[in-house]
Write a protein that holds these residues in place. Structure first.
Motif, PDB file in Angstrom:
ATOM      1  N   GLY A   8      22.182  35.411 103.624  1.00 29.07           N
ATOM      2  CA  GLY A   8      22.849  34.513 104.559  1.00 29.07           C
ATOM      3  C   GLY A   8      23.855  35.255 105.416  1.00 29.07           C
ATOM      4  O   GLY A   8      23.932  35.040 106.631  1.00 29.07           O
ATOM      5  N   ARG A   9      24.624  36.144 104.789  1.00 29.64           N
ATOM      6  CA  ARG A   9      25.634  36.928 105.513  1.00 29.64           C
ATOM      7  C   ARG A   9      24.975  37.762 106.622  1.00 29.64           C
ATOM      8  O   ARG A   9      25.431  37.768 107.772  1.00 29.64           O
ATOM      9  N   GLU A  10      23.900  38.454 106.273  1.00 35.74           N
ATOM     10  CA  GLU A  10      23.215  39.298 107.248  1.00 35.74           C
ATOM     11  C   GLU A  10      22.613  38.458 108.377  1.00 35.74           C
ATOM     12  O   GLU A  10      22.597  38.869 109.540  1.00 35.74           O
ATOM     13  N   PHE A  17      32.491  26.407 106.595  1.00 35.36           N
ATOM     14  CA  PHE A  17      31.818  25.195 107.074  1.00 35.36           C
ATOM     15  C   PHE A  17      30.467  25.006 106.378  1.00 35.36           C
ATOM     16  O   PHE A  17      30.072  23.890 106.052  1.00 35.36           O
ATOM     17  N   SER A  18      29.753  26.096 106.139  1.00 39.83           N
ATOM     18  CA  SER A  18      28.414  26.023 105.538  1.00 39.83           C
ATOM     19  C   SER A  18      28.442  25.615 104.072  1.00 39.83           C
ATOM     20  O   SER A  18      27.432  25.142 103.536  1.00 39.83           O
ATOM     21  N   GLU A  19      29.576  25.830 103.406  1.00 41.26           N
ATOM     22  CA  GLU A  19      29.739  25.493 101.989  1.00 41.26           C
ATOM     23  C   GLU A  19      28.760  26.260 101.087  1.00 41.26           C
ATOM     24  O   GLU A  19      28.413  25.806  99.997  1.00 41.26           O
ATOM     25  N   LEU A  20      28.337  27.443 101.534  1.00 42.97           N
ATOM     26  CA  LEU A  20      27.358  28.206 100.761  1.00 42.97           C
ATOM     27  C   LEU A  20      28.000  29.063  99.660  1.00 42.97           C
ATOM     28  O   LEU A  20      27.318  29.466  98.720  1.00 42.97           O
ATOM     29  N   GLY A  21      29.300  29.348  99.801  1.00 49.87           N
ATOM     30  CA  GLY A  21      29.997  30.090  98.749  1.00 49.87           C
ATOM     31  C   GLY A  21      29.315  31.402  98.415  1.00 49.87           C
ATOM     32  O   GLY A  21      28.954  32.183  99.298  1.00 49.87           O
ATOM     33  N   LEU A  74      23.488  26.570 107.051  1.00 46.64           N
ATOM     34  CA  LEU A  74      23.756  27.882 107.646  1.00 46.64           C
ATOM     35  C   LEU A  74      23.442  27.863 109.143  1.00 46.64           C
ATOM     36  O   LEU A  74      24.250  28.321 109.956  1.00 46.64           O
ATOM     37  N   ALA A  75      22.278  27.309 109.514  1.00 51.82           N
ATOM     38  CA  ALA A  75      21.877  27.272 110.922  1.00 51.82           C
ATOM     39  C   ALA A  75      22.873  26.478 111.757  1.00 51.82           C
ATOM     40  O   ALA A  75      23.280  26.904 112.846  1.00 51.82           O
ATOM     41  N   PHE A  76      23.270  25.324 111.250  1.00 50.43           N
ATOM     42  CA  PHE A  76      24.213  24.475 111.981  1.00 50.43           C
ATOM     43  C   PHE A  76      25.568  25.159 112.111  1.00 50.43           C
ATOM     44  O   PHE A  76      26.198  25.118 113.177  1.00 50.43           O
ATOM     45  N   SER A  77      26.014  25.803 111.043  1.00 54.27           N
ATOM     46  CA  SER A  77      27.331  26.453 111.053  1.00 54.27           C
ATOM     47  C   SER A  77      27.384  27.585 112.067  1.00 54.27           C
ATOM     48  O   SER A  77      28.375  27.719 112.799  1.00 54.27           O
TER      49      SER A  77
END
Length: 243
Positions: free
Chosen positions: A109-111, A137-141, A159-162
């Protein structure tokens, strides 16, 4: 195009060529092609569509499945080149059309934040300054460092929206993406969209929720069979669409 117009669409038509033959294999396709027996029929997904979108306007696009909504958004985004007509846009566009488009599913996700941001034209420095905001915002932690092939559709959407909404696009194109995810994130997404709209972002929104269209949009374009059936105020068009 006037200074107030962010998008101007003039007589846009989009043709797809469909094979009349039921080809079951690559070998059969090549044989038919070489023999000259391959026949096509034309399908016009859009026909003579024209309208404009003002700066800061939220334009809704409605219509039943197959009416040409997604094709129109792809033409405006530059993903598809129209067969006829022209599209002029006076700002950078962030299209949120297909979940995960522009992502590499082998990367984390970071990349993907930096990959997707680069595709949208933003510098690494800018994305670094926005990274913590996007992550929060993504709350993915901790899942931000997991390859996104392991993400659920809801995680991918977050992730896409954020990424798309934290990079301050001048034109945002949204296709039903607010309908994905849990109720809490939908509410947060809605709030974020309203903030962007009040901040001057021009938005094109496709949704099957007429309540959402009424509440969020200034004007609405109703597509039917690839043509504009009606264009006007959100209330007026939605009321006619329901009849």
């Amino acid at each position: 195009m006037s200074l107030d117009k962010m998008i101007e669409i003039e007589n846009v038509s989009m043709r797809f060529r469909l094979s009349d033959d039921r080809i079951m294999s690559l070998k059969e396709f090549v044989t038919q092609k070489l023999s000259g027996k391959f026949t096509y029929s034309d399908f016009w997904a859009l026909k003579n569509v024209g309208f404009h979108v003002e700066h800061g306007e939220v334009l809704g696009i409605i219509g039943r499945n197959g009416s040409g909504k997604s094709t129109l958004l792809k033409v405006i985004s530059g993903i598809l080149k129209p067969t006829e007509g022209t599209v002029h846009c006076a700002g950078n566009i962030v299209p949120m059309l297909e979940l995960g488009s522009g992502f590499d599913f082998e990367l984390t996700g970071r990349e993907n934040i930096f990959l997707n941001g680069a595709i949208l034209g933003y510098s690494e420095e800018f994305l670094n300054s926005k990274y913590e905001e996007i992550l929060e915002f993504s709350e993915l932690g901790q899942f931000i460092d997991v390859p996104i092939r392991n993400y659920s559709s809801g995680m991918l959407m977050r992730l896409a929206f954020s990424v798309a909404t934290m990079v301050n696009p001048q034109i945002l194109i949204v296709d039903e993406i607010l309908a994905v995810g849990d109720e809490a994130f939908q509410k947060k997404s809605y709030t974020r969209m309203m903030e962007m709209m009040s901040g001057g972002t021009t938005v094109l929104l496709v949704s099957h929720s007429l309540d959402q269209i009424r509440e969020m949009c200034n004007r609405v374009v109703w597509l039917d069979g690839g043509q504009i059936k009606m264009i006007g105020s959100a209330v007026e068009v939605c009321n006619q669409y329901r009849l």
